[in-house]
Design an enzyme around this catalytic site. Structure first.
Site: not given
Length: 629
Positions: A2, A76
């Site tokens: 992201c 992550g």
């Protein structure tokens, strides 16, 4: 994977502009094309772009706790999230999703700032705690995921996954950091925590940052560091077996995904080891991707194919033409600040290929730093033996003189290129290593910069980056340079290269060799197990012999190179000549243009190989045109 962004008013009373927050978030759309979201309250705004990997139907961010007092944006993967979720449920926390993001929220509620020590994975996140009026930011231990931040003159704190997100903020100051320019032309990248712009920083790996209303000067706090030299008394057989067990566990954790998953396969030891472990853990054929080159000097396709055949992978390869230099200006857009690792080109291409087949790819990055695999380590250890024979006050005049008079033989095999070795022997260990890795040596860098630039530097030299880390690191000569690389080259060059190239294609890359428990265990092994009798990665290769052929394990290391010297004397000749005579470089006032012209002339005439300096100059020129023209 992201992208995250946010704005925090350090005075705590000003509203956040939703249009500006959306703007700095949407710049990161390539990192998260599947979803986006924002959360705003007085004094704070969080924003997120999502690439869906786990729990595809939920996990929208910003994500909050049950009573909406804690909010998180996160980039992550937390690989141990299921175990943490069970532990937190037993402590009374309620979960609405099955994604790792919600684990961060409840871990913060349970353990506060110490929550970060519980996470096993790669991450950069920001938590807003409404009750504590606190914004908490964290970056993973090895620096796999990036996080940038700045404090504006009006005390607005801005953060984002990439520098371009911050640069989208209206009227953000863009004053060049001259120390960062010196670092760049020394290393080929800008080490943490600096960026190319003054007062804009990278949060260093293994650090957190806590902010609250009224704070004067936010300061990062370290929560993790690498330790070395805990010698093992176990046999090599036992160590090798343990190594494979730990590697297999790390790979297994990174194979959890609700989207197609594969691996990069260069044919080198590290990526081949990861693929071998994946094949043993998967009921389906592993998807593998590799890049080949039309120039056989740079082509490893044969070795990748050998591993693919052994493990019956679904192998996809792409041959890159040796004149694939069309990405030069695209790289400036991807990396935001000057970045001179030319292997970014094939890395971009292999990510492009992989994204056509999978959404997640495992890579072998980190193996050279962990196990002492770089050829420069071998040369450094040989130089150290000589340094230990003579004190510095004798070595400095003797080898310093030899380094001046010995000719620079760029075309010759390393053993005959004594000038660099003599120069290194005239220095202490850290100076010697810096001399070996600098893409532009001190003397040439000094002549390259204008008097104005030298005045701005006030005597600063890029070696100070290594010295700062060396003061906190181990003493053993191999462990010391491994530590230095893990603090600088690994996050600043290798992981930055892969993150930006993969995110440009909305591809998530996972790095099992950098699982922090695995890193801690390998770092505790004796240096003799990493480099023994002239053999690099000794214990790693020994442990892998049942899984990979000797031809793969013990062949000469090639690297991921491109033919820069040929490009500059051929199809990029005009680009080089125009860059060093006019335009952005001349207008910057940073360079002695006659020196730049001389470097180019020597290379174009075939008198010297100035490939690395010229590439660094071209990438800097491309950055200037994009950001400051």
């Amino acid at each position: 994977m992201c992208g995250i962004a946010g704005i925090f008013d350090l005075d705590g009373h000003r509203p956040i502009n939703p249009q500006i927050l959306s703007k700095i978030n949407n710049v990161l759309s390539h990192r998260g094309p599947d979803d986006d979201g924002v959360y705003i309250e007085l004094g704070v705004g969080l924003a997120h772009r999502r690439l869906s990997i786990i729990d595809l139907s939920s996990g929208h961010q910003p994500l909050n706790n049950e009573n909406s007092t804690v909010w998180v944006v996160y980039n992550g993967e937390i690989y141990n999230f299921k175990g943490l979720m069970d532990e937190l449920k037993n402590r009374g926390h309620t979960f609405r999703t099955q994604c790792d993001t919600e684990v961060i929220v409840h871990a913060w509620e349970e353990w506060g700032e110490q929550c970060v020590t519980r996470f096993r994975g790669m991450f950069a996140f920001a938590i807003w705690d409404q009750n504590k009026k606190t914004l908490f930011l964290a970056r993973d231990r090895l620096g796999i995921k990036p996080l940038y931040y700045t404090v504006l003159p009006d005390r607005q704190f801005i953060f984002g996954s990439e520098l371009k997100s911050l640069l989208a903020y209206p009227n953000l100051p863009r004053q060049l950091d001259y120390f960062a320019i010196e670092d760049y032309f020394a290393y080929g990248y800008i080490p943490d925590p600096r960026t190319i712009f003054q007062n804009i920083y990278k949060l260093p790996p293994g650090h957190t940052l806590t902010l609250y209303s009224g704070i004067k000067e936010p300061k990062p706090k370290q929560y993790w560091n690498i330790t070395f030299n805990k010698n093992s008394t176990r046999s090599e057989d036992v160590i090798g077996e343990t190594l494979i067990e730990k590697l297999r566990e790390s790979v297994d954790m990174r194979m959890i995904a609700d989207v197609p998953l594969g691996a990069f396969l260069s044919g080198g030891v590290d990526s081949s080891a990861v693929v071998a472990m994946m094949a043993g853990l998967s009921e389906q054929s592993v998807h593998t991707c590799s890049i080949g080159f039309s120039d056989p000097k740079f082509d490893e396709a044969y070795y990748a194919q050998q591993v693919s055949q052994r493990y019956q992978t679904n192998h996809y390869d792409m041959q890159v033409d040796q004149n694939d230099f069309s990405l030069l200006d695209r790289l400036a857009e991807i990396y935001d600040e000057p970045y001179a690792d030319s292997s970014a080109i094939p890395t971009y291409r292999v990510c492009e290929l992989a994204r056509q087949q999978v959404t997640v790819a495992l890579s072998g990055d980190g193996g050279d730093e962990l196990f002492g695999g770089y050829r420069r380590y071998r040369w450094h250890l040989r130089e150290e033996k000589i340094r230990n024979l003579l004190p510095l006050n004798l070595r400095k005049p003797i080898f310093g003189w030899l380094g001046q008079v010995y000719p620079k033989l760029d075309w010759a095999p390393r053993i005959f290129r004594g000038k660099t070795t003599f120069q290194a022997l005239a220095r202490d260990s850290v100076e010697g290593y810096f001399n070996n890795i600098a893409i532009i040596p001190d003397q040439l860098r000094n002549s390259l910069f204008s008097e104005k630039m030298k005045k701005e530097l006030q005597g600063y030299n890029g070696i100070e980056v290594l010295r700062d880390h060396a003061n906190k690191g181990p003493d053993h000569p191999l462990s010391q340079i491994q530590y230095l690389d893990m603090k600088t080259y690994l996050p600043g060059d290798i992981l930055t290269k892969v993150d930006r190239a993969s995110m440009a294609h909305s591809l998530e890359v996972r790095v099992p060799l950098l699982d922090h428990p695995f890193v801690e265990w390998v770092s505790s092994l004796s240096p003799d197990l990493k480099y023994q009798k002239g053999q690099s990665k000794y214990i790693f290769k020994r442990a892998l012999r049942p899984y990979l052929s000797d031809e793969i394990l013990y062949r000469r290391k090639m690297g991921f190179a491109v033919p820069l010297a040929t490009w500059f004397r051929g199809p990029l000749r005009n680009r080089v000549q125009s860059a060093v005579t006019e335009g952005s470089l001349a207008n910057s006032g940073i360079f002695e243009m006659k020196v730049l012209q001389n470097i180019a002339d020597q290379h174009l005439a075939g008198q010297r190989d100035h490939s690395a300096p010229i590439w660094a100059v071209l990438m800097f020129e491309s950055f200037l045109r994009k950001n400051l023209s």
